[in-house]
Design a protein around this motif. Structure first.
Motif, mmCIF file in Angstrom:
data_model
loop_
_atom_site.group_PDB
_atom_site.id
_atom_site.type_symbol
_atom_site.label_atom_id
_atom_site.label_comp_id
_atom_site.label_asym_id
_atom_site.label_seq_id
_atom_site.Cartn_x
_atom_site.Cartn_y
_atom_site.Cartn_z
ATOM 1 N N ALA A 140 0.838 -1.209 0.000
ATOM 2 C CA ALA A 140 0.000 0.000 0.000
ATOM 3 C C ALA A 140 0.870 1.255 0.000
ATOM 4 N N GLY A 141 1.937 1.246 0.793
ATOM 5 C CA GLY A 141 2.849 2.386 0.809
ATOM 6 C C GLY A 141 3.538 2.579 -0.530
ATOM 7 N N LEU A 142 3.920 1.474 -1.159
ATOM 8 C CA LEU A 142 4.551 1.558 -2.482
ATOM 9 C C LEU A 142 3.569 2.090 -3.511
ATOM 10 N N ALA A 143 2.313 1.659 -3.429
ATOM 11 C CA ALA A 143 1.282 2.143 -4.354
ATOM 12 C C ALA A 143 1.094 3.654 -4.207
ATOM 13 N N MET A 144 1.071 4.137 -2.958
ATOM 14 C CA MET A 144 0.889 5.569 -2.708
ATOM 15 C C MET A 144 2.107 6.384 -3.130
ATOM 16 N N LEU A 145 3.234 5.720 -3.294
ATOM 17 C CA LEU A 145 4.447 6.385 -3.755
ATOM 18 C C LEU A 145 4.527 6.395 -5.282
ATOM 19 N N LEU A 146 4.333 5.224 -5.886
ATOM 20 C CA LEU A 146 4.468 5.114 -7.339
ATOM 21 C C LEU A 146 3.360 5.859 -8.088
ATOM 22 N N GLY A 147 2.124 5.737 -7.599
ATOM 23 C CA GLY A 147 0.993 6.339 -8.308
ATOM 24 C C GLY A 147 1.167 7.822 -8.574
ATOM 25 N N PRO A 148 1.358 8.649 -7.538
ATOM 26 C CA PRO A 148 1.513 10.090 -7.780
ATOM 27 C C PRO A 148 2.732 10.447 -8.625
ATOM 28 N N ILE A 149 3.851 9.730 -8.415
ATOM 29 C CA ILE A 149 5.057 10.051 -9.185
ATOM 30 C C ILE A 149 4.831 9.789 -10.666
ATOM 31 N N PHE A 150 4.277 8.628 -10.999
ATOM 32 C CA PHE A 150 4.026 8.333 -12.414
ATOM 33 C C PHE A 150 2.973 9.268 -12.996
ATOM 34 N N CYS A 151 1.954 9.588 -12.224
ATOM 35 C CA CYS A 151 0.905 10.485 -12.703
ATOM 36 C C CYS A 151 1.469 11.870 -13.010
ATOM 37 N N LEU A 152 2.227 12.428 -12.070
ATOM 38 C CA LEU A 152 2.769 13.773 -12.251
ATOM 39 C C LEU A 152 3.788 13.841 -13.385
ATOM 40 N N LEU A 153 4.654 12.838 -13.480
ATOM 41 C CA LEU A 153 5.670 12.870 -14.536
ATOM 42 C C LEU A 153 5.060 12.592 -15.907
ATOM 43 N N ALA A 154 4.011 11.774 -15.946
ATOM 44 C CA ALA A 154 3.300 11.582 -17.218
ATOM 45 C C ALA A 154 2.650 12.885 -17.649
ATOM 46 N N ALA A 155 2.036 13.594 -16.702
ATOM 47 C CA ALA A 155 1.415 14.881 -17.033
ATOM 48 C C ALA A 155 2.461 15.867 -17.544
ATOM 49 N N PHE A 156 3.620 15.892 -16.904
ATOM 50 C CA PHE A 156 4.707 16.773 -17.336
ATOM 51 C C PHE A 156 5.160 16.421 -18.756
ATOM 52 N N SER A 157 5.404 15.131 -19.004
ATOM 53 C CA SER A 157 5.890 14.690 -20.314
ATOM 54 C C SER A 157 4.866 14.954 -21.401
ATOM 55 N N LEU A 158 3.603 14.644 -21.125
ATOM 56 C CA LEU A 158 2.554 14.867 -22.111
ATOM 57 C C LEU A 158 2.369 16.347 -22.397
ATOM 58 N N THR A 159 2.566 17.183 -21.386
ATOM 59 C CA THR A 159 2.478 18.636 -21.594
ATOM 60 C C THR A 159 3.525 19.090 -22.599
ATOM 61 N N ILE A 160 4.747 18.584 -22.470
ATOM 62 C CA ILE A 160 5.804 18.954 -23.418
ATOM 63 C C ILE A 160 5.419 18.542 -24.828
ATOM 64 N N TRP A 161 4.955 17.294 -24.996
ATOM 65 C CA TRP A 161 4.581 16.821 -26.329
ATOM 66 C C TRP A 161 3.385 17.586 -26.890
ATOM 67 N N CYS A 162 2.442 17.911 -26.035
ATOM 68 C CA CYS A 162 1.271 18.661 -26.490
ATOM 69 C C CYS A 162 1.649 20.067 -26.946
ATOM 70 N N ILE A 163 2.522 20.718 -26.185
ATOM 71 C CA ILE A 163 2.973 22.059 -26.570
ATOM 72 C C ILE A 163 3.748 22.008 -27.880
ATOM 73 N N LEU A 164 4.579 20.965 -28.057
ATOM 74 C CA LEU A 164 5.272 20.802 -29.343
ATOM 75 C C LEU A 164 4.272 20.611 -30.476
ATOM 76 N N GLY A 165 3.216 19.840 -30.211
ATOM 77 C CA GLY A 165 2.175 19.655 -31.215
ATOM 78 C C GLY A 165 1.463 20.952 -31.529
ATOM 79 N N GLN A 166 1.177 21.751 -30.503
ATOM 80 C CA GLN A 166 0.526 23.038 -30.714
ATOM 81 C C GLN A 166 1.406 23.963 -31.550
ATOM 82 N N MET A 167 2.706 23.973 -31.256
ATOM 83 C CA MET A 167 3.634 24.788 -32.045
ATOM 84 C C MET A 167 3.669 24.311 -33.494
ATOM 85 N N LEU A 168 3.652 22.994 -33.687
ATOM 86 C CA LEU A 168 3.635 22.438 -35.037
ATOM 87 C C LEU A 168 2.366 22.867 -35.762
ATOM 88 N N GLY A 169 1.236 22.779 -35.078
ATOM 89 C CA GLY A 169 -0.035 23.164 -35.685
ATOM 90 C C GLY A 169 -0.050 24.613 -36.138
#
Length: 199
Positions: A140-169
């Motif tokens: 349970a402790g590992l789940a509470m650690l991994l979940g937020p870290i992966f969620c936040l870093l995925a959001a960060f990474s996707l934001t970069i790709w989305c902004i690159l896509g917006q610039m391309l558009g």
């Protein structure tokens, strides 16, 4: 807990989420067609999907799913069909402002659905759960650690790709340029299916 013990996990999650794949291609295409603000729901869905998968993997659900070959095949099939459907939709689209063009971006639940049907994402979160189990005293402790870290870093990474896509558009001015980019993004989305079937 200090930040130092978490740095390898953070680096693992960052590299795993920022490298090109189906999710990053979808974020890029959404950014190009709909801009950053309208792409937030799908990016949120993908990030939440990955975070919840990391929680489930740490808690033991991922191991159960990956131990059932028939379920893996079903997940691969559903995930592949959905990505092909998205690729056809992207490849067949034109300029965002064309009359009759579908103006509805992919939503939150579609992002979650896409992630949860991706065995490669399950394998990645299972690997993280196994590699960094020592960071917590119990699943349970590992789940509470991994979940937020992966969620936040995925959001960060996707934001970069989305902004690159917006610039391309914003750089695309003609119908043929949009057609070329749409077909290229669709092909990349289809290619992202191949690793899913390679064991």
């Amino acid at each position: 807990m200090t930040i130092e013990p978490l740095l390898p996990l953070i680096l693992f999650a960052l590299v795993s989420t920022i490298t090109p794949g189906g999710a990053t291609t979808l974020a890029t295409a959404s950014g190009a067609h709909f801009g950053f603000r309208r792409s937030i729901p799908v990016m949120g869905g993908i990030a939440f999907g990955l975070g919840s998968m990391a929680c489930a993997a740490a808690a033991g659900l991922g191991g159960i799913l990956m131990a059932l070959p028939i379920l893996q095949v079903a997940m691969k099939t559903l995930g592949s069909l959905y990505l092909i459907w998205l690729a056809v939709r992207i490849g067949g689209s034109g300029q965002p402002h064309e009359a009759g063009q579908r103006a509805k971006p992919t939503g939150f639940f579609a992002g979650v659905w896409m992630l949860w049907h991706n065995p490669k994402a399950w394998a990645m979160t299972l690997s993280a759960a196994a590699s960094f189990a020592a960071l917590a005293n119990n699943p349970a402790g590992l789940a509470m650690l991994l979940g937020p870290i992966f969620c936040l870093l995925a959001a960060f990474s996707l934001t970069i790709w989305c902004i690159l896509g917006q610039m391309l558009g914003r750089m695309l001015k003609t119908a043929w340029q949009w057609r070329l980019v749409n077909i290229a993004l669709a092909c990349l989305l289809v290619l992202s299916i191949v690793p899913m079937w390679l064991d």
